[in-house]
Design a protein around this motif. Structure first.
Motif, PDB file in Angstrom:
ATOM      1  N   UNK A 106      13.985   0.892   8.163  1.00 58.80           N
ATOM      2  CA  UNK A 106      14.178   2.260   8.641  1.00 58.80           C
ATOM      3  C   UNK A 106      12.960   3.062   8.223  1.00 58.80           C
ATOM      4  N   UNK A 107      12.258   3.620   9.177  1.00 61.80           N
ATOM      5  CA  UNK A 107      11.032   4.345   8.866  1.00 61.80           C
ATOM      6  C   UNK A 107       9.965   3.372   8.403  1.00 61.80           C
ATOM      7  N   UNK A 108       9.718   3.358   7.113  1.00 59.86           N
ATOM      8  CA  UNK A 108       8.754   2.416   6.565  1.00 59.86           C
ATOM      9  C   UNK A 108       9.039   2.249   5.085  1.00 59.86           C
ATOM     10  N   UNK A 109       8.546   1.154   4.532  1.00 59.24           N
ATOM     11  CA  UNK A 109       8.690   0.940   3.097  1.00 59.24           C
ATOM     12  C   UNK A 109       7.310   0.717   2.507  1.00 59.24           C
ATOM     13  N   UNK A 110       7.107   1.260   1.327  1.00 59.44           N
ATOM     14  CA  UNK A 110       5.817   1.123   0.653  1.00 59.44           C
ATOM     15  C   UNK A 110       5.978   0.275  -0.584  1.00 59.44           C
ATOM     16  N   UNK A 111       5.026  -0.604  -0.785  1.00 59.39           N
ATOM     17  CA  UNK A 111       5.076  -1.406  -2.000  1.00 59.39           C
ATOM     18  C   UNK A 111       3.632  -1.665  -2.466  1.00 59.39           C
ATOM     19  N   UNK A 112       3.412  -1.524  -3.760  1.00 56.42           N
ATOM     20  CA  UNK A 112       2.078  -1.741  -4.311  1.00 56.42           C
ATOM     21  C   UNK A 112       2.038  -3.112  -4.958  1.00 56.42           C
ATOM     22  N   UNK A 113       1.001  -3.853  -4.670  1.00 58.43           N
ATOM     23  CA  UNK A 113       0.942  -5.221  -5.181  1.00 58.43           C
ATOM     24  C   UNK A 113      -0.476  -5.549  -5.666  1.00 58.43           C
ATOM     25  N   UNK A 114      -0.606  -5.788  -6.958  1.00 55.36           N
ATOM     26  CA  UNK A 114      -1.921  -6.170  -7.485  1.00 55.36           C
ATOM     27  C   UNK A 114      -2.233  -7.625  -7.138  1.00 55.36           C
ATOM     28  N   UNK A 115      -3.462  -7.905  -6.856  1.00 63.70           N
ATOM     29  CA  UNK A 115      -3.840  -9.264  -6.475  1.00 63.70           C
ATOM     30  C   UNK A 115      -5.199  -9.593  -7.070  1.00 63.70           C
ATOM     31  N   UNK A 116      -5.288 -10.802  -7.591  1.00 64.37           N
ATOM     32  CA  UNK A 116      -6.510 -11.237  -8.264  1.00 64.37           C
ATOM     33  C   UNK A 116      -7.540 -11.682  -7.237  1.00 64.37           C
TER      34      UNK A 116
END
Ligand code: GTP
Ligand code: MG
Lengths: 204, 518
Positions: free
Chosen positions: A41-51
């Motif tokens: 619904x709408x949008x979802x935000x997620x922060x993900x660190x990556x090496x």
């Protein structure tokens, strides 16, 4: 609480039910949720660190809803994005049409956004080849034409999913300092807000 | 249902329990009949949280309590509209025939099973195009919808006149809310008014997804637009809302229920939300499942309980907010049908029931909202109130035994001035879904009698085979009690005072007495 820097905005685009949420879920949580399909619904935000090599790059991933209802809203999700993962379901021709639409939209509005074409649900095709509706070569030709990279993934098995996001992060890393987009340096208030300090949920 | 038998044994008293309106009782004193609005148990101390509205009368007083749109978003809206209704390329037209392929409710619309559903709901456009059907696909029903449209145009002399047809144990109710037409077909004993109220909810549900401005715009430009295109993937919200309408006392009472929580803990949570404010923030709502923990609002801005129920429905119907932080446009139709708010929706912790909804006026403000949430959570997690809150989640309700009234099985109590209600969990005898729905049906009947358009009742006692019921309304509260069939009327009447005293004693925990603003 630590304030986490979000380096690159990444947006997931594509027709509803092509598997955008499943891709993010697989990549971020290493799982595939079975059970009834839940539209975003709408949008979802997620922060993900990556090496990436020596560095840690944090992707701020916007998983948008495919429903046409939110189309008018989509610009706020892809504006300023450094990468767009445009998804289509390899068993559904109409989803490829929709992917073309998003590509056009990005080319018109977001020229510095790098495009990654992603054919989803490869496990389904492996189970039954006749289900494939989008020929690999057709997709590859399209990718070449628009200067995009093509990935065929399965969120169910995890096939090619990490590779996709890894590539996004690496590409960001190598091009990050080549140029700044006008919007990043501009004084557009709206833009300022979704730049680049994002407080992360990992407190303590 | 054995509704008929119960009805015939029903008797009602009109005046005996009527409160003496002149007799004001102070808050601190024991609650006696004669309570006036604002002093009943559960009434907020400062100001109400919700728009004050007996929304049951909403149908007739439509628009009366609509708040003036403080936040003019019409410009923004027009922009979005252009994109939405702009000419579609042939290519795109192509991929649009997808609307119902994800529906799971394929059902043969000619079958007996389909016909025997208790309540059908259809939504169509004024041009007669199907938009929503509770059971079966809209395609299969398009001829049925056509007939309905013909009926609508025949039965309605002029716009907004609502009529109904009664035939063969079946009621057909029409609600015309241009550009939509809603039709309810019911085999229940509900009154037309009840059915209309439900249709109105469905109407608001659709408006909340699209805004009325957008709906009007679309149909002005293209009369036979297929709205399912834009509603694709939202059918389950409407399905769920209909389910709630059968089961959730809050929708019946036009009220919301709270998570029982020590007021000291609730106050800490509220002030945490109050502190985590932001320019564009209008409402901060903390939910525990279907229960309100607290609601903090911008000064002078009120949330209507219908809007809050729509938010409950949105959050409760979807697991999609479990992933990361949600950011979605939402129209709150009782606040303003013209524009979208933008809601930041997230759970406090991954597996927690606690869901925080931050309603903002600015669609660019995601990261500010995210920051507000972070500040709130950081502050809250340092305090013992957070632990108390988590403890409270383990017993989100209470048993009726705590009230210690003989033969009392269940009750609903609504404080009118706060718009909040309280109710114990269903006892053993009402454990099955069917039994719970039956009890809700009985409450609905009582509610209809109390709110009858031409002869409303103040109290109503009804003996049935399976339970005895008492309903009582004053200017301060509404009360519905369910007793075992062994109970007597005298017992029921004496129970009222006892119950009110108990609620007064527990009101700190059961209600939000000091709502905050920022
Ligand atoms: N077999 C298989 N099924 C998948 C795969 N990816 C997604 N699905 C299924 O496809 C359906 C839709 O997946 P989502 O990830 O929710 O789709 P979405 O693109 O996020 O859809 P919207 O949020 O509506 O835009 C779900 O039932 C998934 O289980 C995959 O790689 N393999
Ligand atoms: Mg999704």
């Amino acid at each position: 609480m630590s304030a986490m820097r979000v380096d690159a905005k990444v947006v997931m685009l594509g027709k509803e039910s092509v598997g955008k949420t499943s891709l993010v879920e697989r990549y971020v949580h290493h799982r595939f949720l079975v059970g009834p399909y839940q539209n975003t619904i709408g949008a979802a935000f997620i922060a993900k660190p990556i090496q990436v090599g020596e560095k840690v790059i944090t992707l701020g991933i916007w998983d948008t809803a495919g429903s046409e209802r939110y189309e008018a809203m989509s610009r706020i999700y892809y504006r300023g994005a450094r990468a767009a993962i445009v998804c289509y379901d390899m068993t559904d021709t109409s989803s490829f049409q929709r992917a073309r639409f998003w590509v056009k939209e990005l080319q018109n509005c977001e020229e510095h956004c790098k495009i990654y074409l992603c054919g989803t649900k490869s496990d389904v095709i492996e189970g039954d080849r006749s289900l494939r509706q989008i020929d690999y070569h057709d997709a590859q030709d399209f990718a070449d034409e628009i200067g995009a990279l093509l990935f065929e993934t399965s969120s169910k098995t995890g096939n090619n999913v990490d590779e996709l996001f890894q590539k996004v992060a690496e590409d960001y890393n190598t091009t990050a300092f080549q140029y700044m987009t006008p919007e990043e340096t501009g004084v557009d208030l709206g833009q300022k807000k979704d730049s680049y300090f994002y407080s992360c949920c990992h407190n303590n | 249902m054995d509704g008929e038998a119960q009805r015939s044994t029903a008797s009602w008293e009109n005046a005996t329990l009527a409160p003496v309106d002149s007799l004001r009782s102070e808050r601190a004193e024991s609650p006696m009949p004669g309570l006036v609005e604002g002093t009943e148990p559960g009434a907020g101390q400062k100001s109400a949280m919700f728009v004050h509205a007996q929304s049951f009368e909403d149908l007739t007083a439509e628009g009366e309590d609509e708040r003036e749109a403080e936040l003019d978003k019409s410009g923004e809206c027009a922009d979005e509209l252009k994109v939405l209704v702009g000419e579609k390329s042939v290519e795109e037209q192509h991929n649009i025939d997808v609307t119902s392929e994800t529906r799971t409710k394929e059902e043969d619309v000619c079958s007996e099973a389909w016909r025997s559903h208790r309540k059908h709901v259809f939504v169509l456009s004024e041009a007669g195009k199907p938009i929503y059907s509770r059971y079966g696909t809209e395609e299969a029903l398009s001829s049925t919808m056509g007939v309905m449209m013909a009926l609508v145009s025949v039965v309605e002399a002029d716009k907004n006149v609502i009529r109904s047809i009664h035939a063969d144990g079946c009621k057909v109710v029409f609600l015309t809310k241009s550009p939509l037409v809603l039709v309810g077909v019911s085999r229940t004993s509900q009154t037309d008014k009840e059915l209309l109220r439900e249709l109105l909810y469905i109407y608001y549900q659709i408006v909340s997804l699209l805004t009325l401005t957008q709906l009007n715009h679309i149909f002005q430009h293209k009369q036979n637009f297929d709205l399912r295109r834009l509603l694709a993937g939202s059918e389950y919200l409407t399905d769920n809302l209909l389910h709630r309408l059968d089961r959730d006392p809050g929708l019946l009472l036009s009220a919301v229920t709270c998570l029982p929580l020590a007021s000291s803990a609730r106050d800490v949570v509220s002030s945490g939300l109050q502190a985590a404010k932001s320019e564009s923030l209008v409402f901060s709502i903390l939910l525990a499942g279907d229960r309100l923990v607290t609601l903090v609002r911008k000064k002078d801005q009120f949330l209507h309980h219908i809007d809050l129920h729509l938010v409950f429905n949105l959050v409760g119907s979807s697991s999609s907010f479990r992933e990361g932080e949600g950011w979605t446009p939402i129209c709150l139709p009782k606040f303003n049908t013209a524009g979208f708010f933008h809601a930041h929706i997230s759970y406090l912790e991954p597996a927690s029931q606690l869901c925080l909804i931050l309603v903002s006026t600015d669609r660019e403000d995601f990261f500010n909202m995210s920051d507000c949430k972070q500040r709130f959570l950081e502050r809250l997690s340092k305090r013992s109130a957070y632990q108390a809150l988590k403890e409270a989640l383990k017993c989100p309700s209470y048993s009726v035994e705590q009230v210690a009234i003989p033969e009392l099985r269940h009750f609903l109590y609504k404080s009118k001035s706060s718009g909040l209600y309280t109710s114990p969990e269903f006892p053993e005898v009402y454990q099955s879904d069917a039994e719970q729905e039956r009890l809700m049906g009985l409450y609905q009947d009582l509610h209809s009698s109390l709110h009858h358009p031409s002869r409303p009742l103040r109290s109503f006692y009804r003996c049935g085979e399976s339970e005895n019921l008492l309903a009582w309304v004053t200017s301060g509260f509404e009360l519905y009690l369910c007793f075992s069939p062994l109970g007597t009327k005298a017992l029921a009447l004496s129970a009222v005072n006892k119950l009110l005293k108990w609620i007064r004693k527990e009101e700190d925990r059961l209600f939000i007495l000091s709502p905050l603003t920022y």
